[in-house]
Scaffold this motif. Sequence first.
Motif, PDB file in Angstrom:
ATOM      1  N   ASP A 605      61.644  18.159 -30.071  1.00  0.00           N
ATOM      2  CA  ASP A 605      60.939  17.096 -30.338  1.00  0.00           C
ATOM      3  C   ASP A 605      59.879  16.947 -29.102  1.00  0.00           C
ATOM      4  OD1 ASP A 605      62.491  16.648 -28.160  1.00  0.00           O
ATOM      5  OD2 ASP A 605      63.257  14.541 -28.988  1.00  0.00           O
ATOM      6  N   THR A 606      59.637  18.003 -28.366  1.00  0.00           N
ATOM      7  CA  THR A 606      58.525  18.195 -27.387  1.00  0.00           C
ATOM      8  C   THR A 606      57.096  18.436 -27.842  1.00  0.00           C
ATOM      9  OG1 THR A 606      58.733  20.372 -26.848  1.00  0.00           O
ATOM     10  CG2 THR A 606      60.260  18.819 -25.847  1.00  0.00           C
ATOM     11  N   VAL A 607      56.292  17.954 -27.313  1.00  0.00           N
ATOM     12  CA  VAL A 607      54.616  17.919 -27.731  1.00  0.00           C
ATOM     13  C   VAL A 607      53.950  18.774 -26.390  1.00  0.00           C
ATOM     14  CG1 VAL A 607      54.507  16.152 -29.296  1.00  0.00           C
ATOM     15  CG2 VAL A 607      54.142  15.660 -26.693  1.00  0.00           C
ATOM     16  N   VAL A 608      52.784  19.321 -26.655  1.00  0.00           N
ATOM     17  CA  VAL A 608      52.101  19.781 -25.681  1.00  0.00           C
ATOM     18  C   VAL A 608      50.679  19.153 -25.479  1.00  0.00           C
ATOM     19  CG1 VAL A 608      50.880  21.902 -24.936  1.00  0.00           C
ATOM     20  CG2 VAL A 608      52.686  22.280 -26.385  1.00  0.00           C
ATOM     21  N   CYS A 609      50.341  18.659 -24.199  1.00  0.00           N
ATOM     22  CA  CYS A 609      49.332  17.859 -24.071  1.00  0.00           C
ATOM     23  C   CYS A 609      48.188  18.431 -23.087  1.00  0.00           C
ATOM     24  CB  CYS A 609      49.629  16.638 -23.420  1.00  0.00           C
ATOM     25  SG  CYS A 609      50.932  15.616 -24.312  1.00  0.00           S
ATOM     26  N   HIS A 610      47.067  18.200 -23.277  1.00  0.00           N
ATOM     27  CA  HIS A 610      45.957  18.354 -22.119  1.00  0.00           C
ATOM     28  C   HIS A 610      46.417  17.646 -20.989  1.00  0.00           C
ATOM     29  CE1 HIS A 610      42.948  20.211 -25.011  1.00  0.00           C
ATOM     30  NE2 HIS A 610      43.067  19.388 -25.675  1.00  0.00           N
ATOM     31  N   ARG A 611      45.975  18.264 -19.951  1.00  0.00           N
ATOM     32  CA  ARG A 611      46.339  17.550 -18.549  1.00  0.00           C
ATOM     33  C   ARG A 611      45.187  17.936 -17.485  1.00  0.00           C
ATOM     34  NH1 ARG A 611      50.547  21.196 -14.921  1.00  0.00           N
ATOM     35  NH2 ARG A 611      48.592  22.284 -14.702  1.00  0.00           N
ATOM     36  N   GLY A 612      44.869  16.835 -16.520  1.00  0.00           N
ATOM     37  CA  GLY A 612      44.228  16.897 -15.490  1.00  0.00           C
ATOM     38  C   GLY A 612      43.638  15.562 -15.186  1.00  0.00           C
ATOM     39  N   VAL A 613      42.993  15.590 -14.056  1.00  0.00           N
ATOM     40  CA  VAL A 613      42.376  14.250 -13.512  1.00  0.00           C
ATOM     41  C   VAL A 613      40.968  14.658 -12.922  1.00  0.00           C
ATOM     42  CG1 VAL A 613      42.571  12.977 -11.405  1.00  0.00           C
ATOM     43  CG2 VAL A 613      44.733  13.540 -12.404  1.00  0.00           C
ATOM     44  N   MET A 614      40.288  13.375 -13.417  1.00  0.00           N
ATOM     45  CA  MET A 614      38.778  13.659 -13.400  1.00  0.00           C
ATOM     46  C   MET A 614      38.312  12.421 -12.309  1.00  0.00           C
ATOM     47  SD  MET A 614      35.857  11.939 -14.569  1.00  0.00           S
ATOM     48  CE  MET A 614      35.997  11.469 -16.416  1.00  0.00           C
ATOM     49  N   GLU A 629      36.642  17.080 -19.367  1.00  0.00           N
ATOM     50  CA  GLU A 629      37.610  18.184 -19.115  1.00  0.00           C
ATOM     51  C   GLU A 629      38.636  18.145 -18.622  1.00  0.00           C
ATOM     52  OE1 GLU A 629      35.013  21.366 -18.304  1.00  0.00           O
ATOM     53  OE2 GLU A 629      33.508  21.330 -19.648  1.00  0.00           O
ATOM     54  N   ALA A 630      39.835  18.878 -19.519  1.00  0.00           N
ATOM     55  CA  ALA A 630      41.325  18.945 -19.116  1.00  0.00           C
ATOM     56  C   ALA A 630      40.933  20.245 -18.259  1.00  0.00           C
ATOM     57  CB  ALA A 630      42.069  18.850 -20.088  1.00  0.00           C
ATOM     58  N   SER A 631      41.791  20.206 -17.182  1.00  0.00           N
ATOM     59  CA  SER A 631      41.871  21.740 -16.252  1.00  0.00           C
ATOM     60  C   SER A 631      43.142  22.344 -16.919  1.00  0.00           C
ATOM     61  CB  SER A 631      42.354  21.062 -14.852  1.00  0.00           C
ATOM     62  OG  SER A 631      43.300  20.413 -14.675  1.00  0.00           O
ATOM     63  N   GLY A 632      43.910  21.795 -17.795  1.00  0.00           N
ATOM     64  CA  GLY A 632      44.970  22.766 -18.295  1.00  0.00           C
ATOM     65  C   GLY A 632      45.724  22.183 -19.268  1.00  0.00           C
ATOM     66  N   GLN A 633      47.074  22.533 -19.533  1.00  0.00           N
ATOM     67  CA  GLN A 633      48.012  22.086 -20.597  1.00  0.00           C
ATOM     68  C   GLN A 633      49.365  21.903 -19.876  1.00  0.00           C
ATOM     69  OE1 GLN A 633      46.242  25.174 -21.578  1.00  0.00           O
ATOM     70  NE2 GLN A 633      44.547  23.895 -22.241  1.00  0.00           N
ATOM     71  N   GLN A 634      50.038  21.084 -20.617  1.00  0.00           N
ATOM     72  CA  GLN A 634      51.283  20.758 -20.154  1.00  0.00           C
ATOM     73  C   GLN A 634      52.509  20.496 -21.332  1.00  0.00           C
ATOM     74  OE1 GLN A 634      51.049  16.923 -18.058  1.00  0.00           O
ATOM     75  NE2 GLN A 634      53.437  17.058 -17.550  1.00  0.00           N
ATOM     76  N   ASP A 635      53.491  21.270 -21.114  1.00  0.00           N
ATOM     77  CA  ASP A 635      54.769  20.991 -21.910  1.00  0.00           C
ATOM     78  C   ASP A 635      55.274  19.784 -21.562  1.00  0.00           C
ATOM     79  OD1 ASP A 635      54.775  23.201 -23.819  1.00  0.00           O
ATOM     80  OD2 ASP A 635      55.320  24.448 -22.263  1.00  0.00           O
ATOM     81  N   VAL A 660      37.338   7.365 -13.179  1.00  0.00           N
ATOM     82  CA  VAL A 660      38.553   8.074 -12.969  1.00  0.00           C
ATOM     83  C   VAL A 660      39.135   8.122 -14.261  1.00  0.00           C
ATOM     84  CG1 VAL A 660      38.700   7.528 -10.462  1.00  0.00           C
ATOM     85  CG2 VAL A 660      39.983   6.073 -12.223  1.00  0.00           C
ATOM     86  N   GLY A 661      39.719   9.446 -14.342  1.00  0.00           N
ATOM     87  CA  GLY A 661      40.367   9.590 -15.626  1.00  0.00           C
ATOM     88  C   GLY A 661      41.543  10.321 -15.333  1.00  0.00           C
ATOM     89  N   SER A 662      42.574  10.477 -16.359  1.00  0.00           N
ATOM     90  CA  SER A 662      43.795  11.328 -16.241  1.00  0.00           C
ATOM     91  C   SER A 662      44.405  11.592 -17.802  1.00  0.00           C
ATOM     92  CB  SER A 662      44.852  10.561 -15.500  1.00  0.00           C
ATOM     93  OG  SER A 662      46.038  11.104 -15.850  1.00  0.00           O
ATOM     94  N   LYS A 663      44.450  12.611 -17.856  1.00  0.00           N
ATOM     95  CA  LYS A 663      45.213  13.468 -19.233  1.00  0.00           C
ATOM     96  C   LYS A 663      46.505  13.982 -18.726  1.00  0.00           C
ATOM     97  CE  LYS A 663      40.852  14.519 -21.486  1.00  0.00           C
ATOM     98  NZ  LYS A 663      40.914  13.966 -22.837  1.00  0.00           N
ATOM     99  N   GLY A 664      47.507  13.775 -19.648  1.00  0.00           N
ATOM    100  CA  GLY A 664      48.891  14.509 -19.593  1.00  0.00           C
ATOM    101  C   GLY A 664      49.985  13.830 -20.288  1.00  0.00           C
ATOM    102  N   CYS A 665      51.287  14.083 -19.931  1.00  0.00           N
ATOM    103  CA  CYS A 665      52.375  13.544 -20.534  1.00  0.00           C
ATOM    104  C   CYS A 665      52.881  12.285 -20.187  1.00  0.00           C
ATOM    105  CB  CYS A 665      53.509  14.465 -20.557  1.00  0.00           C
ATOM    106  SG  CYS A 665      53.082  16.170 -21.265  1.00  0.00           S
ATOM    107  N   SER A 666      53.279  11.357 -20.756  1.00  0.00           N
ATOM    108  CA  SER A 666      53.825  10.046 -20.291  1.00  0.00           C
ATOM    109  C   SER A 666      54.789   9.582 -21.104  1.00  0.00           C
ATOM    110  CB  SER A 666      52.591   9.184 -20.639  1.00  0.00           C
ATOM    111  OG  SER A 666      52.976   7.665 -20.581  1.00  0.00           O
TER     112      SER A 666
END
Length: 848
Positions: A605-614, A629-635, A660-666
Amino acid sequence: MHFLGREPIGDFCHHLNMSPAPLLAFLGVTFLLPDVQTLYCQWGTVEVVKNVSELPYEWTNSQTTCETGEGCRETAILIKNGPQVTLLLSKGCTMEKDQEATVTEHRAGPGLSIISYTRVCRHGFFCNDLSTTDRLSGLPTATVPGTLRCPVCFSKGDCPENPPQQICPKGHTHCYNGVLEVRGGGIATNLRVQGCMPQPGCNLLNGTQVIGPIHLSENCGPKSGNLVCKKGTLETLRDVSTFPVEWTTPWQSCEIGEGCQETVVLIVNGDQVNLVLSKGCTEAKDQEPRVTWHRAGPGLTVVSYTRVCRHGDFCNDVSNTRTFWTPPASPDARGSLRCAHCLSKDDCPENSSQQTCPAGHTHCYKGVLKLRGGGIFSNLRVQGCMPQPGCNLLNGTQVIGPIHVSEDCGPKSANLDCKKGAAEAIRDVSTFPLEWTTSWQSCEIGEGCQETVVLIVNGDQVNLVLSKGCTEAKDQEPRVTWHRAGPGLTVVSYTRVCRHGDFCNDVSNTRTFWTPPASPDARVPGTLLCPHCLSSNDCPENPPQQICPAGYSHCYNGMVRLRGGGIFSNLRVQGCMPQPGCNLLNGTQVIGPMDVSENCGPKSDTVVCHRGVMLQMGRRLHQEPVEWEASGQQDCSPGEVCQETLLLIEPAPGQQSLLVGSKGCSSPERQDGPAVSIHSNFPGILVASYVRFCSSNMCNSASSSSVLLGSILRPVPPPPGHLQCPVCVQFSGACSDDSNIITCPSGTTHCYKGSIDTRGGGLSATFSIQGCMPESSRSLLNKARKIGIFSVHESYEEENSKEKNKKTKVPRKHSGASAPYLAWVVGLGPFVALWCGGFLLPVKSIFP
């Protein structure tokens, strides 16, 4: 990165002297080909509107060389509308099976009528030899007129507001008004039609959707605000004797507000010409067709054609070089200087051929032209004649349309430039071979260029994974590896690492290593039925079934993971295998820069997400979208979802703002979709946010701050008031005492001075803020404690408007990094990395 179909981008006039076979065929000699696999076929497209009285219409075509096993195809469509008829013609190569010449009436008329001719042949060179509309018999003749009058229009642009009227045939009761969308076979056009029909509705095509390689559809609704533009890129080196040159391109649908651009650049050096072509959508403002002589010659010549238009679909329709350049009729007077002559995308030879320069040319040029943008990423090495010394072939030109140009006449750099890009796409096998274009990057000293393509084939579907870029890996010759050969599930890859020249990782299509089987139905079917699925999301509960090849005894059900080289993918696969087990990859663990693995256990039940801070600061962040733009990905961990959060703080219009922006898991949040919140607004300090939580792989994919800006309404500015306040937004530390002082708008009553502490999503920072505030507001966040992934706490000084000397400071309720520490972190600029939950999270930090 863009995937293009197989449609050729240009007909560069294969010469009749390239082999005896086409020359003899041209002279009338016919060849039977019982054992020959390669055909020469007529190639080209025609789109023309004629009066019926001008029929029969005749044409000539160019030629092309087909791939092994391909045949010759031709498709002609005639659409009659009163006194006019439109001809659409497409010729070329195809993998389709032979088909006898067939004439079909799709709508018989009278009134609007459609008739087509299709054929596929392999019995001789240039067997697709239709050259006149004679064979398309059956166009209806005039009939008894009725009483209905309808507008009549055939146009690739808009129909006029008051088009001419025609009397419809008896029995025709309705007027048709629609757009025929024609795509494929080198044709991409929208044909606007008005005319007579015997029944209501938007069904001129009578249900026809495909004629040969051409897909047709119609739209009778209001005109869309989105343009459709010709799209494609090309760079090719040709002899001047082959000019003028013609081309065709695919197409693309633009975003709202975008226009169509086309740019052609010719670099002429003696008897050679380098042609650069770029077409597509653009945000640039309209520009009338412009021809620019960047260097007029004689000797080295650089001329360009540029245009941006919005007046109609496919308005970027220049298809040949006649528009702006024809070769000189005769050579100019020669001087005494001799210079090396070279025009090459590779290195010039050590002993380049010599040429006698035109009179008045006193110096020999030797340099590299670099072209970047509009899908073009190229280094062109040039040696030739110039009338003055210096490295100035371009006469100071730096931009041509979307292409940035520069030149370098120094020693060759030790740094390589490489093609760069990463993409994954699932396509039907019928769309192969696929082509693509990529961006580029400059490598570090010692790095090489890598390219990796992986195809996972499952019946009639193919998953393509592409990675290009710089690498520290050692050189490796092109290698094709069959990780699983099939039939049934197939996995094949192409890998290469090179350092012999810029952009050496230049494979641009799948022909290099794989073509679909010529006759997939020829394999012997077995008795086993297996589910069939190839998906980057979940497979359906009841997927379609497929009959496995003979000898296949087991059904595969697993997930293939690909990590690295810009690829971060989970591909779910169900299909046929010759043995049991979770071994689709045959033990493969690494393909180029990618780590690959598979899992056939219960669904995770895991997902993969874009990850990064701007982080960005600037003066127009509320008006002009910036890339996100995301700098990477995250499991993610089980139960987590993807998130993306943007926070904009603008203390006053025209002043320095912070984004400021953030992408990732939560942890999951109760939120059905994207949400934009305006925490405080004009005439005071603007604080706005965009938040999205979603639960599918890589769904946090917003690519710019436009997802937030589109919801911010800026009212007409009120007149200035009497209050003056300092304005400031500071990423770290307090605002300085010499902050800008502005006259606040009418409606503001006091000055704000405070800060917002922000934690979470890879960010730990305090933002100091000063500005004007209306009487109704004291707080910017109105006691909000959470903005998306960010935990926030606001501290501010409360100023009593009646007792201006009495101030109360709201205490902070948490501890955090000190201002000097945060200032040191930001000072690292693009090299900064913030510690977050056990991993280092790269930060994209841009400060003007």
